[in-house]
Design a protein around this motif. Structure first.
Motif, mmCIF file in Angstrom:
data_model
loop_
_atom_site.group_PDB
_atom_site.id
_atom_site.type_symbol
_atom_site.label_atom_id
_atom_site.label_comp_id
_atom_site.label_asym_id
_atom_site.label_seq_id
_atom_site.Cartn_x
_atom_site.Cartn_y
_atom_site.Cartn_z
ATOM 1 N N UNK A 462 0.946 -1.048 -0.104
ATOM 2 C CA UNK A 462 -0.065 0.004 -0.053
ATOM 3 C C UNK A 462 0.909 1.242 0.050
ATOM 4 N N UNK A 463 0.479 2.033 -0.898
ATOM 5 C CA UNK A 463 1.035 3.777 -0.513
ATOM 6 C C UNK A 463 0.397 4.674 -0.497
ATOM 7 N N UNK A 464 0.694 5.496 0.504
ATOM 8 C CA UNK A 464 -0.156 6.661 0.679
ATOM 9 C C UNK A 464 0.862 7.938 0.540
ATOM 10 N N UNK A 465 0.155 9.205 0.453
ATOM 11 C CA UNK A 465 0.890 10.431 0.628
ATOM 12 C C UNK A 465 0.906 10.943 2.179
ATOM 13 N N UNK A 466 -0.128 10.369 2.832
ATOM 14 C CA UNK A 466 -0.443 10.772 4.301
ATOM 15 C C UNK A 466 -0.354 9.634 5.168
ATOM 16 N N UNK A 467 0.306 9.845 6.366
ATOM 17 C CA UNK A 467 0.317 8.730 7.128
ATOM 18 C C UNK A 467 -0.782 8.337 7.586
ATOM 19 N N UNK A 468 -1.807 9.287 8.218
ATOM 20 C CA UNK A 468 -2.858 9.036 8.666
ATOM 21 C C UNK A 468 -3.903 8.114 7.637
ATOM 22 N N UNK A 469 -3.774 8.557 6.360
ATOM 23 C CA UNK A 469 -4.434 7.815 5.312
ATOM 24 C C UNK A 469 -3.987 6.183 5.554
ATOM 25 N N UNK A 470 -2.646 6.239 5.567
ATOM 26 C CA UNK A 470 -2.054 4.702 5.458
ATOM 27 C C UNK A 470 -2.806 3.886 6.796
ATOM 28 N N UNK A 471 -2.679 4.537 7.790
ATOM 29 C CA UNK A 471 -3.241 4.029 9.235
ATOM 30 C C UNK A 471 -4.829 3.557 8.829
ATOM 31 N N UNK A 472 -5.525 4.604 8.400
ATOM 32 C CA UNK A 472 -7.013 4.233 7.956
ATOM 33 C C UNK A 472 -6.976 2.979 7.228
ATOM 34 N N UNK A 473 -6.107 2.744 6.054
ATOM 35 C CA UNK A 473 -6.211 1.748 5.204
ATOM 36 C C UNK A 473 -5.986 0.638 6.169
ATOM 37 N N UNK A 474 -4.772 0.525 6.921
ATOM 38 C CA UNK A 474 -4.416 -0.435 7.755
ATOM 39 C C UNK A 474 -5.580 -0.939 8.570
#
Lengths: 508, 508
Positions: A462-474
Motif C-alpha cells: 500500500x502507498x499513501x501520501x499521508x500517514x493518517x490515510x495509511x493508518x486508516x487503510x491498515x
C-alpha cells in the motif's frame, strides 16, 4: 414583480437559484422549486425564506449574478413560469409512457439550461431506471445529448474509439490501446473521464504523464498531428447533459443511462468505429454472459442506427487489470508495459480490444496479431509523441514517476493459491489510501488469481501520501480480505461457527 | 477534520446543509450530497464550492448554526458518514423489494432528522409511486410516521374523525360536520391542513372565523370543553414525516402516500371511528366507482389492523360543493348554511358523512336523520362555542366577513342548461384571483350542473383583493369555459373545424 437583488457570495453548484421572501412567492402563486423568468431572459428555480429575505428582495447565488451581471441592490423583474413541458414529459415517463424524440429533446435542453430542479431530475432518473429505456428513447437521448454539446471537428473518413463500461480497478487499457491504434494509421481522438468514486479514471492516469485539460482546438491539433489523443472530456462540453445527469445518478447509485451516456460522447467525436469493453464476472458490473450479450446486442444495434460500427469485447472482470491501482502507479505500469516490461493480462486485453478495432476498420484480418506487433514496435514512440503534443515530457521514464512515501506491505499468512482478488475491497482500500485525489497513493498487487503463494510472500503493498490515510487503510484491512489464499480447501469446509464468532479459516 | 465555521445569514428550508471546500471534501472522500457528522452530534448534508469556501472553512446555513449554537469562526469537527442504511432501503424499494417495518422506521426516522437529501427523497417518492405500496408497507409507514410525532392527549373511549382525500374546490363540509358531531356528544378533535395549491384548505376557511394555530395543550382544553375543535395540524407535529414527504410530493405532483398520510394523522389524534370522504367522478381525484371501491376497501382493511373503524363515503365530485370558492367566501357560506340559509348539496354531503359517523359509533340507526336534526337545531351553537374556545368572536355574522372589493361578474351568452362545471378551471381561476393567500379573493358560482340558465343570467362572480389579479383572471377566462351552458345539443354536434380554428359552439 420587481425585486431588489442581494447577491450571495456563494455558488449553487451550477444551478440558477434565487431566494424570494415567502410572501412575495405566495403573492405570485409560487412555491419552493417552482420556476421564474428573470428579466425575460433567464429561467431560475426559486427557494423561499420568511426570515432572511425581506419583502421585495431577492437573494441570488453566484450563477445568476454572473450570468446577468447583477450588482448589489440592482432591480430585477421576475415572472412566474407556470407550465413547464419537460415536467409533464417526466411525469409521463413516471407513468410508464415511452417518450418521443421531441420530448426527450425538451428534457435534455432544460437539463442543460439548468431549468429542472433536483427533485424532477431525481424522479426522472429513478423512473428511467425502473421503467427502462426503449431503443427509440436511447437513440432520442443520444441525439439530444449530442446536439446540446460541442463536437470535435476532425475530418477523417474513419474515426476509431474505445469505451469501457467500467467497474474494474487498475484498468489502464486505454493508455496502451490509443498509441497502438494511432500508430496503425487510424485516428482515435480519445476523451476520458476522471474518477468520481473509483480509485482512478483514465484522465487521472494520463495526467501523470502529460497535460489532459486541452481546449477543443488544441485537441484537434494534437489529433491532426499524431492521429490520437488522450484527454479529459469534462472540459469540452461534448455532451453536457450527460455530465449533469451523472451529478444526479451518482449520489443515487443509479445508472439507467449507461448507453446514451457512452454513445453520445462517441457521437460527439464523430466516431465511426467503436469497440466497447464489457468487463464481466463476479465482482464486475455485468455478472453473467447473458447480461453481457444483451448489452452488447443493444450497443451494436443502436450503433447501426446512429451510423457507428460497434463491436463489443466481453473481458474477464473478476480482478484488477495488471498489478497496480492508483493514478501514478497505474501510469508507471502502463509506461513499463509499453516499454516491453509486460503485465501480461494488460497486454492481452489491449491487443484483444485493439484487434477488434483493427478488424472492423479493415486494417487487418488478424487484428490481435497486428495489435501485438504495433504494441511491441511502434506504440511507445506514438505514446511519447502524444505526450509531447499534449504538453508533457516525451522522455519520461517509469523511474520519474513519484509514488507515495508512506508504505505498508501485506504478507500471506499461509501457503496456498490465490482464489479471490476483490475488486470492491481493493477499490475501497485505494480510496482510503487517498485515491483518486492523492495521485501518488495506491496499491501494488503482487499475487493474482491462481498464483501460488508461499507463507510470508508479499500479497499487497500500500502507498499513501499521508500517514493518517495509511493508518486508516491498515485499520480497514482488519475487516477485509482483498486477496484470499487457500490451501487444502477440502479440509476446511467449516469456515465459521456460531455463537462462537471465531473465524476458523481465511483470516487465521 | 477540523473546520472554521462561517455562518450564512440564510436558512435552507429546514435542511441541515454545510458547504465545504471541494478539496477538503475530496480529502475526506466526500462528494456533494454525502453526509457528515458534525461534532459527533448532528448529521448534515454537504455541498461543495471551490471558489467561495476556503480550505478548512465551512459555510453553514442557519439551521446548523442554530442547532449547534455556532459562532463565526468557531471550530467544528466533521466526520464522513460513509454508509447509510436508509439509502440502501430506498435502493431496495427502487429495485422493487417490499420494505420491512424496521426499514420503513429507519427511513422515516431519517426523514424527520433531515438526514436524507432531496435526491434520495425524490427517488423514494418516485419509487413508491411506480412500485406501489403493499398493505404491510402502508401499515409500517403509518406506525413509523405516528411514532415520530406528537399525539393529542385526549381520554375518551370514542374519538370520531373525518377526512377527505380532496380534489373538489369549495368543500367546506368539515366546518359543518365537526359541530354536528360534537353536538351529538361525540368527540371530534379535527386537525386540518392549509391549502398548498388549492384555493382553500379547511384551516384557511376556519381561520376566517377563529384562531386555528393552537398549541397542543390549548387544543386538548378546547376539545375537553366542547367535544370538538377545528385547528391547523401543521403546528402540532402530529406526523412530521408526512409534512416533509409532502414537501417532496407536491412539487413532483406525485401522491403515493395518500393512505399513510391520512391515517397517520388520524392515529395521532387517537381516532377510533373515522369516515373518509372519497369525492369521485370526472374532474375528481378518483374517476370511477371501481377505483373508489378499491381505495375504500384498503382504508377499511388497514383501519381494522390499526384498531380504527373506518367507513368511506363516495361523494359526487364533479363540481364544487356549494356556491363559493375561496377562504372568506366559503367561511361565509358555511356560516350561512349552519344558520339555516342552506346550500343544499353541502347540507346533503354533511349529513350523509356525519350520518355514517353517527352510525358506526352506534349513536343512531339512522345517522343521516339525526345529523340533519343536529345541523338544524344544535350545530350553530356548537360552532360558536368552538369559535369562542379557539379565541374567535362567537357572535360573528356572515355580514361581518369581508370579501375582496374588486369584482367581475360573468353572464351567460345563451339560454340553456349547465352541463359542466369544471373543478380544475375554477380552482385555477381562484388561484389567479389570489387564493389561498388573498383570503378575501374567490368565486361565487351562481349556476350549477343541470340548472336552467337564461341569456344574460349571472354564471360567476369573481372577487379579488387586487386589481391586477382580477385582470389576470379575466384574461385567463379567455382560454377557459368553467361553466358550460348548452341548448339544443342535438343541433350542434360539430364543435370545431380545422384548419379554420373558429369555435362554432360553446364559446360563441
Amino acid at each position: 414583480m420587481r425585486l431588489k437583488v442581494r447577491p450571495l457570495d456563494l455558488d449553487a453548484a451550477g444551478k440558477t437559484i434565487i431566494i424570494l421572501n415567502e410572501l412575495d412567492a405566495l403573492e405570485l402563486g409560487l412555491h419552493p422549486l417552482d420556476r421564474v423568468c428573470i428579466n425575460d431572459e433567464l429561467t431560475a428555480i426559486i427557494n423561499t425564506s420568511s426570515k432572511f429575505v425581506k419583502r421585495r428582495e431577492a437573494i441570488v447565488y453566484e450563477e445568476i449574478r454572473e450570468i446577468l451581471d447583477l450588482k448589489d441592490n440592482q432591480e430585477i423583474d421576475i415572472k412566474p413560469i407556470m407550465t413547464f413541458k419537460s415536467k409533464e414529459h417526466i411525469r409521463n415517463k413516471i407513468d410508464g409512457r415511452e417518450l418521443e424524440e421531441e420530448e426527450l429533446k425538451e428534457i435534455v435542453g432544460d437539463v442543460v439550461e439548468r431549468n429542472l430542479n433536483d427533485l424532477e431530475l431525481a424522479a426522472f432518473i429513478t423512473a428511467l431506471y425502473i421503467r427502462g429505456l426503449s431503443k427509440k428513447e436511447i437513440e432520442g437521448l443520444i441525439k439530444a445529448m449530442t446536439e446540446t454539446g460541442n463536437r470535435l471537428d476532425i475530418k477523417r473518413d474513419i474515426i476509431a474509439d474505445k469505451h469501457s463500461i467500467g467497474g474494474v480497478p487498475g484498468d489502464k487499457t486505454t493508455m496502451l490501446l490509443v498509441p497502438v491504434i494511432a500508430s496503425s494509421g487510424l485516428t482515435i481522438p480519445k476523451t476520458s473521464s476522471r474518477a468520481i468514486t473509483s480509485p482512478a479514471g483514465t484522465a487521472d492516469r494520463v495526467e501523470i504523464l502529460t497535460n489532459v485539460e486541452l481546449e477543443k482546438e488544441e485537441i484537434e491539433k494534437v489529433v491532426e498531428k499524431t492521429n490520437g489523443c488522450m484527454v479529459w472530456g469534462g472540459a469540452l462540453d461534448l455532451a453536457p447533459a450527460d455530465d449533469l445527469f451523472i451529478q444526479i445518478e451518482h449520489p443515487l447509485h443509479l445508472d439507467p443511462m449507461l448507453m446514451p451516456s457512452i454513445l453520445s460522447k462517441k457521437k460527439a467525436v464523430n466516431a465511426t468505429h467503436v469497440v466497447i469493453d464489457i468487463p464481466a464476472g463476479v465482482g464486475a458490473k455485468i455478472q453473467t454472459f447473458s447480461e453481457a450479450k444483451k448489452l452488447a446486442d443493444d450497443f451494436i444495434s443502436i450503433g447501426k442506427d446512429l451510423d457507428m460500427i460497434i463491436e463489443c469485447g466481453v473481458t474477464f472482470g473478476e480482478q484488477p487489470i495488471g498489478h497496480t491501482i492508483g493514478p501514478a502507479l497505474e501510469a508507471r505500469e502502463a509506461l513499463n508495459t509499453i516499454m516491453g516490461n509486460f503485465s501480461y493480462d494488460l497486454v492481452d486485453k489491449v491487443t484483444s480490444l485493439a484487434g477488434i478495432l483493427l478488424e472492423i476498420t479493415k486494417k487487418s484480418d488478424n487484428g490481435k496479431d497486428l495489435a501485438f506487433k504495433l504494441l511491441k514496435n511502434k506504440s511507445e514512440d506514438k505514446l511519447r509523441e502524444i505526450i509531447e503534443e499534449q504538453g508533457g515530457d516525451p522522455k519520461i521514464t517509469p523511474g520519474d514517476i513519484e509514488i507515495g512515501g508512506k508504505t505498508l506491505t501485506i504478507h500471506s499468512k499461509r501457503h496456498g493459491k490465490v482464489i479471490r482478488v476483490s475488486n470492491a475491497q481493493l477499490a475501497k482500500l485505494a480510496n482510503t489510501l487517498g485515491c483518486p485525489k492523492d495521485k501518488k497513493a495506491g496499491i501494488i498487487i503482487h499475487k493474482k488469481l491462481g498464483e501460488t503463494v508461499k507463507e510470508n510472500d508479499r500479497l499487497l503493498t500500500l502507498y499513501a501520501e499521508k500517514n493518517y490515510k495509511l493508518e486508516a487503510a491498515e485499520k480497514k484491512l482488519e475487516d477485509m480480505e482483498p486477496i484470499v489464499v487457500v490451501d487444502n480447501l477440502e479440509k476446511y469446509m467449516l469456515t465459521k461457527k456460531f455463537p462462537e464468532e471465531k473465524v476458523l479459516f481465511l483470516r487465521t
